[in-house]
Design a protein around this motif. Sequence first.
Motif, short mmCIF file in Angstrom:
data_model
loop_
_atom_site.label_atom_id
_atom_site.label_comp_id
_atom_site.label_asym_id
_atom_site.label_seq_id
_atom_site.Cartn_x
_atom_site.Cartn_y
_atom_site.Cartn_z
N HIS A 129 0.77 -1.21 -0.21
CA HIS A 129 -0.04 0.05 0.14
C HIS A 129 0.93 1.40 0.24
CE1 HIS A 129 -2.39 3.27 2.38
NE2 HIS A 129 -2.96 2.78 1.04
N HIS A 130 0.56 1.99 -0.91
CA HIS A 130 1.52 3.32 -1.18
C HIS A 130 0.78 4.57 -0.60
CE1 HIS A 130 3.26 6.91 -3.34
NE2 HIS A 130 4.32 6.40 -2.78
N ARG B 219 -2.77 3.83 -3.06
CA ARG B 219 -3.08 2.97 -3.93
C ARG B 219 -2.43 1.57 -3.40
NH1 ARG B 219 -6.00 3.26 -8.50
NH2 ARG B 219 -4.27 2.46 -10.11
N THR B 220 -3.03 0.26 -3.76
CA THR B 220 -2.62 -0.85 -3.39
C THR B 220 -1.95 -1.67 -4.35
OG1 THR B 220 -3.69 -0.93 -1.04
CG2 THR B 220 -3.00 -3.11 -1.95
N ASP C 209 -5.74 -2.46 -5.97
CA ASP C 209 -6.18 -1.65 -7.30
C ASP C 209 -5.37 -2.09 -8.43
OD1 ASP C 209 -7.45 0.52 -5.58
OD2 ASP C 209 -5.61 0.93 -4.69
N VAL C 210 -4.17 -2.56 -8.19
CA VAL C 210 -3.56 -3.26 -9.19
C VAL C 210 -2.78 -4.85 -8.81
CG1 VAL C 210 -1.51 -3.24 -10.61
CG2 VAL C 210 -2.62 -1.08 -10.23
N LEU C 211 -3.17 -5.77 -9.64
CA LEU C 211 -2.83 -6.89 -9.35
C LEU C 211 -1.84 -7.49 -10.17
CD1 LEU C 211 -3.26 -9.80 -7.66
CD2 LEU C 211 -5.10 -10.18 -9.59
N VAL C 212 -0.65 -8.22 -9.67
CA VAL C 212 0.30 -8.89 -10.66
C VAL C 212 0.32 -10.22 -10.31
CG1 VAL C 212 2.66 -8.94 -11.31
CG2 VAL C 212 1.76 -6.86 -10.47
N CYS C 213 -0.20 -10.89 -11.36
CA CYS C 213 -0.67 -12.42 -11.16
C CYS C 213 0.09 -13.37 -11.99
CB CYS C 213 -2.15 -12.55 -11.70
SG CYS C 213 -2.73 -14.10 -11.28
N GLN D 74 -8.20 -2.06 -10.89
CA GLN D 74 -8.28 -1.45 -12.14
C GLN D 74 -7.45 -2.01 -13.48
OE1 GLN D 74 -7.31 2.28 -10.62
NE2 GLN D 74 -9.21 2.35 -9.15
N LYS D 75 -6.45 -2.54 -12.83
CA LYS D 75 -5.57 -3.12 -13.86
C LYS D 75 -5.16 -4.51 -13.30
CE LYS D 75 -3.21 -2.66 -17.73
NZ LYS D 75 -4.08 -1.94 -18.98
N VAL D 76 -4.79 -5.45 -14.19
CA VAL D 76 -4.19 -6.59 -13.95
C VAL D 76 -2.84 -6.80 -14.86
CG1 VAL D 76 -4.52 -9.04 -13.60
CG2 VAL D 76 -6.19 -7.82 -13.09
N TYR D 77 -1.81 -7.07 -14.37
CA TYR D 77 -0.70 -7.36 -15.14
C TYR D 77 -0.18 -8.79 -15.01
CZ TYR D 77 -0.13 -2.54 -15.50
OH TYR D 77 -0.15 -1.37 -16.02
N ILE D 78 0.00 -9.67 -16.03
CA ILE D 78 0.31 -11.01 -15.98
C ILE D 78 1.71 -11.48 -16.11
CG2 ILE D 78 -0.49 -13.28 -17.08
CD1 ILE D 78 -3.02 -11.83 -16.04
N SER D 79 2.32 -11.95 -15.25
CA SER D 79 3.82 -12.17 -15.07
C SER D 79 3.83 -13.76 -15.05
CB SER D 79 4.33 -11.51 -13.94
OG SER D 79 4.04 -11.97 -12.83
#
Length: 453
Positions: free
Chosen positions: A171-172, A177-178, A203-207, A415-420
């Motif tokens: 959490h910033h 934002r988380t 808020d943003v997920l890196v999956c 709001q956004k998901v980045y796939i890694s």
Amino acid sequence: MKLRFLGGVGTVTGSRHLLSDDNHRLLVDCGMYQGVKNLRRRNWAPFPVEPGTINAVVLTHAHIDHSGYLPALVKNGFKGKIYCTNATHELCKVLLPDAGYLQEEDAKYAFRKGFSKHDHPEPLFTEKDAHEALKHFESVHYHETIEPVKGFEVTFTPAGHILGSSCVHVHHRGSDRTVVFSGDVGRQNDVIMRPPEPIQKADVLVCESTYGDRLHEDSDPDDELAEIISKTAARGGIVLMPAFAVGRAQTLLYLVQRLMAQHKIPKMPVYLNSPMAIRATEIFVRHHKEHRLDQAQCQLIDDNTEYVRTVDESIELNAKRYPCIIVSASGMASGGRVLHHLKTLLPNNRNSVVFAGFQAPGTRGDSLVNGAGEVKIHGEYWPVKAEIYNIGSLSAHGDYREILDWLSQGKLSPQKVYISHGESVASDEMRKRLRERFGWDTEVPDLFEEVDV
Ligand SMILES: [Zn+2]
């Protein structure tokens, strides 16, 4: 806050993510690249950000593809602290010095055999560098919130992948934002690990997307293993199980002992030939409250496994010719003592080799499970006559259906998901599936891409 993808893009190794604001930098995972030469070569490139400018590191879990670059980071000027759960810390005490030792051995071997392009091949880091890095570690409890860098609050929740594994929530405060990093996500019904805890807010997920394009077989690993072991023993062969020292080795040992106790396979000696896996098993027994096995079940493993510690014992074990089970590292047969067993056992059709988990492209494990007729070990080719199996249902990673189900358990609306953390095809499939099922804005980032979060 900015998020930059420094690794683990288009591959399942080299996980590294950088969060930053105007004043501070927080690195989430600091993995080494493994697998094909092209990837491993990336370990030698200068770190994309000056290590001395990173304020702190947090780790999702101990596996080398998430932690293995830390000794090099410290060697190259990182001065801050490294935060992770207690079990991850314990496991890193075993894994990192071993990785340093292997680097030194590889460099010596390359020098002796003259197959390095360099006159004096140097290790990426040494065992001593690893011990130096361990001085930077601080243990944290699950659900405890810490502030490793001013303005960045971090919480760890169980990810069910291996002992100590976590999702990392950052959490910033400034932007409120988380960002949540899934790390490697475990199974809904693992033999040993409890299921991953649902994520409630991001808020943003890196999956991760290791199995973004695949489902695990539904088969019961017990039945499959019992059949392979009984069949191999009946023809007087040896069952070799290359296994990750942390995680799969303990699962396999437990399954084998349980099958023996239930008289589903004949009684035979079980050897664990990996000093690292032996120490990881000891940690696993000590931390039994963090997994499904109670003390008595841990004892079943401990009492009935013969630990092979010294090199002499290992050489002796390799000369055995009667039915037995050998569990040895590494899991993708890319190094370690398992290579000596493979050289002895592969050319004989009485034996079986059982893989239990993801085999990264380019590794020997990948060639073997894909039916290679011969494999190169220590510079020579060895014929593959033994039976080769890969028990997908024993993977420590959830497949895409399990990960989607897990994500649906929380109250998520990122709001956004980045796939890694996936091969390109797997990551792209995961991207589509998350969008279809939840309607989320999903994207596979490029390596070194930086985004505003
Ligand atoms: Zn992992």
